[in-house]
Motif scaffolding. Structure first.
Motif, short mmCIF file in Angstrom:
data_model
loop_
_atom_site.label_atom_id
_atom_site.label_comp_id
_atom_site.label_asym_id
_atom_site.label_seq_id
_atom_site.Cartn_x
_atom_site.Cartn_y
_atom_site.Cartn_z
N TRP A 1 0.80 -1.22 0.00
CA TRP A 1 0.00 0.00 0.00
C TRP A 1 0.83 1.27 0.00
O TRP A 1 0.32 2.35 -0.31
CB TRP A 1 -0.91 0.05 1.22
N LYS A 2 2.10 1.16 0.34
CA LYS A 2 2.95 2.35 0.48
C LYS A 2 3.26 3.00 -0.86
O LYS A 2 3.35 2.33 -1.88
CB LYS A 2 4.24 2.00 1.21
N GLY A 3 3.43 4.32 -0.85
CA GLY A 3 3.85 5.05 -2.03
C GLY A 3 2.73 5.40 -3.00
O GLY A 3 2.99 5.87 -4.11
N MET A 4 1.49 5.21 -2.60
CA MET A 4 0.36 5.52 -3.47
C MET A 4 -0.04 6.99 -3.32
O MET A 4 0.15 7.59 -2.27
CB MET A 4 -0.86 4.65 -3.14
N ASP A 5 -0.61 7.53 -4.37
CA ASP A 5 -1.16 8.89 -4.30
C ASP A 5 -2.56 8.87 -3.72
O ASP A 5 -2.98 9.81 -3.05
CB ASP A 5 -1.18 9.53 -5.70
N THR A 6 -3.29 7.79 -3.98
CA THR A 6 -4.64 7.62 -3.45
C THR A 6 -4.82 6.16 -3.04
O THR A 6 -4.47 5.25 -3.79
CB THR A 6 -5.72 8.00 -4.49
N LEU A 7 -5.37 5.97 -1.85
CA LEU A 7 -5.70 4.64 -1.34
C LEU A 7 -7.19 4.61 -1.02
O LEU A 7 -7.69 5.50 -0.32
CB LEU A 7 -4.91 4.34 -0.06
N ILE A 8 -7.89 3.62 -1.55
CA ILE A 8 -9.31 3.45 -1.29
C ILE A 8 -9.50 2.08 -0.67
O ILE A 8 -9.28 1.06 -1.33
CB ILE A 8 -10.15 3.59 -2.57
N PHE A 9 -9.89 2.04 0.60
CA PHE A 9 -10.03 0.79 1.34
C PHE A 9 -11.50 0.44 1.54
O PHE A 9 -12.34 1.33 1.64
CB PHE A 9 -9.40 0.92 2.73
N ASN A 10 -11.78 -0.85 1.62
CA ASN A 10 -13.07 -1.31 2.11
C ASN A 10 -12.89 -2.66 2.78
O ASN A 10 -12.01 -3.43 2.44
CB ASN A 10 -14.12 -1.36 0.99
N SER A 11 -13.72 -2.90 3.76
CA SER A 11 -13.75 -4.18 4.45
C SER A 11 -15.05 -4.23 5.23
O SER A 11 -15.36 -3.31 5.97
CB SER A 11 -12.56 -4.30 5.41
N TRP A 12 -15.79 -5.28 5.04
CA TRP A 12 -16.98 -5.51 5.85
C TRP A 12 -17.64 -6.83 5.49
O TRP A 12 -17.88 -7.66 6.34
CB TRP A 12 -18.02 -4.38 5.71
N HIS A 13 -17.94 -6.98 4.23
CA HIS A 13 -18.79 -8.07 3.76
C HIS A 13 -18.41 -9.44 4.34
O HIS A 13 -19.28 -10.20 4.77
CB HIS A 13 -18.76 -8.11 2.23
N TRP A 14 -17.13 -9.77 4.38
CA TRP A 14 -16.70 -11.11 4.77
C TRP A 14 -16.63 -11.33 6.28
O TRP A 14 -16.49 -12.45 6.74
CB TRP A 14 -15.35 -11.43 4.13
N TRP A 15 -16.73 -10.26 7.06
CA TRP A 15 -16.59 -10.40 8.51
C TRP A 15 -17.70 -11.21 9.15
O TRP A 15 -17.49 -11.82 10.21
CB TRP A 15 -16.51 -9.02 9.17
N LEU A 16 -18.87 -11.27 8.58
CA LEU A 16 -19.99 -11.97 9.20
C LEU A 16 -20.18 -13.39 8.68
O LEU A 16 -21.08 -14.10 9.13
CB LEU A 16 -21.27 -11.16 9.01
N HIS A 17 -19.36 -13.82 7.73
CA HIS A 17 -19.50 -15.17 7.19
C HIS A 17 -19.10 -16.22 8.24
O HIS A 17 -18.15 -16.04 8.99
CB HIS A 17 -18.63 -15.35 5.94
N THR A 18 -19.84 -17.31 8.23
CA THR A 18 -19.55 -18.43 9.13
C THR A 18 -19.54 -19.71 8.31
O THR A 18 -19.86 -19.72 7.13
CB THR A 18 -20.62 -18.53 10.25
N GLY A 19 -19.17 -20.79 8.96
CA GLY A 19 -19.18 -22.09 8.30
C GLY A 19 -18.16 -22.16 7.17
O GLY A 19 -17.04 -21.65 7.29
N ARG A 20 -18.55 -22.77 6.05
CA ARG A 20 -17.62 -22.98 4.94
C ARG A 20 -17.16 -21.67 4.30
O ARG A 20 -16.10 -21.63 3.69
CB ARG A 20 -18.27 -23.85 3.87
N LYS A 21 -17.95 -20.62 4.40
CA LYS A 21 -17.57 -19.34 3.79
C LYS A 21 -16.60 -18.54 4.66
O LYS A 21 -16.06 -17.55 4.22
CB LYS A 21 -18.81 -18.49 3.49
N GLN A 22 -16.41 -18.96 5.88
CA GLN A 22 -15.49 -18.26 6.79
C GLN A 22 -14.07 -18.68 6.46
O GLN A 22 -13.74 -19.86 6.53
CB GLN A 22 -15.83 -18.62 8.23
N PRO A 23 -13.19 -17.74 6.08
CA PRO A 23 -11.85 -18.12 5.63
C PRO A 23 -10.81 -18.29 6.75
O PRO A 23 -9.63 -18.35 6.47
CB PRO A 23 -11.48 -16.98 4.70
N TRP A 24 -11.22 -18.34 7.99
CA TRP A 24 -10.27 -18.58 9.08
C TRP A 24 -10.85 -19.61 10.04
O TRP A 24 -12.05 -19.86 10.07
CB TRP A 24 -9.93 -17.29 9.83
N ASP A 25 -9.95 -20.22 10.82
CA ASP A 25 -10.36 -21.19 11.84
C ASP A 25 -10.26 -20.62 13.25
O ASP A 25 -10.97 -21.06 14.15
CB ASP A 25 -9.47 -22.45 11.75
N PHE A 26 -9.34 -19.66 13.42
CA PHE A 26 -9.09 -19.05 14.72
C PHE A 26 -8.87 -17.55 14.55
O PHE A 26 -8.51 -17.09 13.46
CB PHE A 26 -7.84 -19.66 15.39
#
Length: 162
Positions: free
Chosen positions: A87-112
């Protein structure tokens, strides 16, 4: 082109991907004869107009914080941002994060989930999201010069899954 000499990066999930794709298409249509390059790796796509020295990038990172493979399984690390070097050295950074935080079961990409030295099977997702965003915000405060880089954070988007 107002993006002459600029480096713009979208960081996030499919919302960021869609916005990156839309912007690259709009720019290509605005200068249809301009030569361009498109490079793709696993997590990074770079669309460049060499004659304008302009790059539009998409870095797929749905959680902003790291997910690593450990002996115990896949671990979401709420206080780790190893991929942030991209991400470093950019003139513009556009971030998003939300959609995947509520997934559970097989769609959840972590175990812990790990924070500091504490590892747990799960926790309140809104609390985990807040902790991850605080990690991200500390990174922005420590690594981004606001006189050189514009930073945007896209909020919660509607669910687009069936």
């Amino acid at each position: 082109m107002r993006l002459r000499g600029k480096r713009v990066m979208f960081v996030g999930d499919s919302l960021s991907l869609n916005q990156w794709q839309s912007l690259t298409c709009m720019l290509h249509v605005s200068v249809p004869r301009a030569r361009y390059t498109l490079q793709r790796t696993v997590d990074l796509s770079i669309f460049t107009f060499p004659s304008y020295n302009a790059s539009l990038m998409f870095f797929r990172d749905a959680f902003l914080v790291d997910i690593t493979s450990e002996k115990i399984g896949r671990v979401l690390k709420l206080d780790s941002l190893r991929s942030s070097s991209v991400w470093k050295g950019m003139d513009t950074l556009i971030f998003n994060s939300w959609h995947w935080w509520l997934h559970t079961g097989r769609k959840q990409p972590w175990d812990f989930i790990e924070e500091g030295n504490e590892v747990r099977k799960d926790m309140n997702r809104l609390v985990a999201y807040e902790k991850a965003l605080n990690t991200w915000a500390r990174w922005v405060d420590s690594n981004v010069d606001p006189t050189k880089t514009n930073v945007f954070f896209q909020g919660v988007s509607p669910d687009h899954a069936k």
